[in-house]
Design an enzyme around this catalytic site. Structure first.
Site, PDB file in Angstrom:
ATOM      1  N   ASN A   7       0.870  -1.167   0.000  1.00  0.00           N
ATOM      2  CA  ASN A   7       0.000   0.000   0.000  1.00  0.00           C
ATOM      3  C   ASN A   7       0.912   1.222   0.000  1.00  0.00           C
ATOM      4  O   ASN A   7       1.420   1.625   1.041  1.00  0.00           O
ATOM      5  CB  ASN A   7      -0.897  -0.042   1.248  1.00  0.00           C
ATOM      6  N   ARG A  91      -2.568  -2.087  -3.423  1.00  0.00           N
ATOM      7  CA  ARG A  91      -3.793  -1.331  -3.209  1.00  0.00           C
ATOM      8  C   ARG A  91      -3.726  -0.101  -4.108  1.00  0.00           C
ATOM      9  O   ARG A  91      -2.764   0.672  -4.045  1.00  0.00           O
ATOM     10  CB  ARG A  91      -3.897  -0.883  -1.761  1.00  0.00           C
ATOM     11  N   HIS A 181     -13.255   2.357   0.028  1.00  0.00           N
ATOM     12  CA  HIS A 181     -13.256   1.274   1.023  1.00  0.00           C
ATOM     13  C   HIS A 181     -13.850  -0.007   0.434  1.00  0.00           C
ATOM     14  O   HIS A 181     -14.299  -0.891   1.183  1.00  0.00           O
ATOM     15  CB  HIS A 181     -14.106   1.616   2.272  1.00  0.00           C
ATOM     16  N   GLY A 211     -14.013   4.278  10.696  1.00  0.00           N
ATOM     17  CA  GLY A 211     -12.655   4.468  11.207  1.00  0.00           C
ATOM     18  C   GLY A 211     -12.330   5.941  11.180  1.00  0.00           C
ATOM     19  O   GLY A 211     -13.191   6.778  11.465  1.00  0.00           O
ATOM     20  N   ARG A 242     -12.600  15.096   8.096  1.00  0.00           N
ATOM     21  CA  ARG A 242     -13.337  15.453   6.869  1.00  0.00           C
ATOM     22  C   ARG A 242     -14.785  15.811   7.200  1.00  0.00           C
ATOM     23  O   ARG A 242     -15.411  15.155   8.027  1.00  0.00           O
ATOM     24  CB  ARG A 242     -13.329  14.277   5.886  1.00  0.00           C
ATOM     25  N   GLU A 385      -8.289  -5.888   4.820  1.00  0.00           N
ATOM     26  CA  GLU A 385      -8.131  -5.496   3.417  1.00  0.00           C
ATOM     27  C   GLU A 385      -6.923  -6.183   2.792  1.00  0.00           C
ATOM     28  O   GLU A 385      -6.952  -6.564   1.625  1.00  0.00           O
ATOM     29  CB  GLU A 385      -8.004  -3.966   3.316  1.00  0.00           C
TER      30      GLU A 385
END
Ligand code: ADP
Length: 399
Positions: A7, A91, A181, A211, A242, A385
């Site tokens: 990742n 990813r 996601h 999360g 956010r 993941e």
């Protein structure tokens, strides 16, 4: 079979070496400060841990080389040679409309990934750099696979993914809901089907990935039919920093009032809003819980707003699918915060959801947390993941 999962971010790179058949994790770690100085972290069961040690990493290639050196190290390594890595899974944040599933990386795919850069200017270039670094260090013979955050959501119908904007923005500039996601939502949906002992095709699920970044997805018959994140991961729920959804009219008003340009405004929406912005305390839900216990009302309000947002999405998606068989909680908050799960899924008896407060008092393991007589099951499922990426990578590498 051993799969290296990567990742890659702009200055960091997370990695795991795992066996997708057994789920066994052989080693994992992190390269940080790539392009600055370089810090290397490595953890493997029964081996010496390296914790942010200095390793020069002018580019991602040196970072990948450091990972390989550690994995094959005579003393602390977990494999004999690089030949024991069967494939690499990456990813990749954005696959646009070009990718509705994971793909084996070819020159053609690399070109398509480049085409997706405008959709994720911060993330995709780093993902591409990670792929190029692996090719440079490992050669072209080791298969590499791209696994997209957006792919699972490509099954959404137009009524769910279109914005009510001039149609040309979609046709010419690809403005639409993509959702993120996806790897996590797909993984927990698969686990939910296994836990319920039913094929995914027969299930209506609502998956709550809560999360630092959060999104909720409606999954009907194993396919994503709606999700709360949008064109970017800024949409939907209020998150750590956010804002989530808001009235676009606010932008002009605040920009004029505060003298901000659009980049500064977006910086506020991405980095200074969410539960951090409302509470003024922290983006971390544990800090908020503690601050509220100490009497900080705004910390309580921030958590309330978040929980209320998730509850509303559950109602909306149950309506959209014409019912729901199970609600899934996953990711940092979803896996760990019993009080938030109860606040979100409590009071939904009218739609067949009955929580079991005692069963809910767990963290981090697959459990049914609804009452035995609850018509809708509520499940806690830790996400994985990396395992999902490894499984997809192995399947494609085997051909
Ligand atoms: P991401 O992968 O998006 O960075 P995570 O899925 O790791 O985020 O989730 C991080 C969030 O999970 C943080 O806000 C953290 O406070 C929250 N979290 C972790 N443990 C707990 C807990 N015991 N109670 C409440 N929140 C928790």
């Amino acid at each position: 079979m051993n799969i290296l999962v990567i990742n890659a971010g702009s200055s960091s790179l997370k990695y795991q070496l795992l066996n997708p058949e057994t789920g066994v994790l052989l080693a994992k770690g992190l390269c940080e400060r790539i392009g600055i100085d370089g810090k290397f972290t490595y953890k493997a069961e029964g081996k010496e841990t390296l914790d942010a040690v200095d390793v020069a990493m002018p580019t991602h290639s040196e970072a990948i080389q450091a990972v390989l050196n550690a994995l094959v190290d005579a003393k602390n390594g977990v494999i004999g040679s690089m030949k024991e890595i069967d494939a690499v899974g990456h990813r990749v944040v954005h696959g646009g409309e070009a990718f509705n599933q994971s793909v084996l990386i070819t020159d053609e795919v690399m070109k398509a990934l480049e085409d997706c850069i405008p959709l994720a200017p911060l993330h995709n270039p780093a993902n591409i750099t990670g792929i190029n670094a692996c090719t440079a260090v490992m050669g072209k013979d080791v298969p590499q696979v791209a696994v997209f955050d957006t792919a699972f959501h490509q099954t959404m119908p137009p009524k769910a993914y279109m914005y009510a904007l001039p149609y040309a923005y979609y046709e010419e500039d690809k403005v639409r809901r993509y959702g993120f996601h996806g790897t996590s939502h797909k993984y927990v949906a698969g686990r939910a089907a296994a836990m319920l002992g039913k094929p995914a095709e027969q299930l209506k699920l609502i998956s709550c990935h809560l999360g630092n970044g959060s999104s909720v997805t409606a999954i009907d018959g194993g396919r994503s039919v709606d999700t709360s994140m949008g064109f970017t991961p800024l949409a939907g729920l209020p998150m750590g920093t956010r804002s989530g959804d808001l009235d676009a009219g606010i932008l002009q008003y605040v920009m004029n009032k505060q003298g901000l340009n659009i980049d500064q405004m977006l910086d506020v929406l991405n980095k200074k809003s969410g539960v951090q912005g409302v509470s003024g305390v922290s983006s971390d839900f544990r800090d908020l819980e503690n601050a509220f216990k100490d009497g900080n009302q705004r910390a309580g309000l921030a958590v309330d707003m978040f929980n209320y947002g998730v509850k509303k999405l559950i109602g909306a998606y149950a309506a959209a699918m014409g019912g729901v068989d199970a609600i899934i909680f996953t990711a940092g908050v979803g896996e760990n915060s019993a009080s938030q799960r109860l606040a979100i899924a409590g009071g939904l008896e009218f739609m067949g959801v009955k929580m079991d407060a005692e069963a809910n008092n767990v963290r981090g393991r697959e459990t049914v947390i609804s009452a035995a007589d609850s018509q809708v099951k509520v499940l806690l499922i830790p996400t994985n993941e990396e395992l999902m990426i490894a499984v997809d990578t192995a399947a494609l590498a085997k051909g």
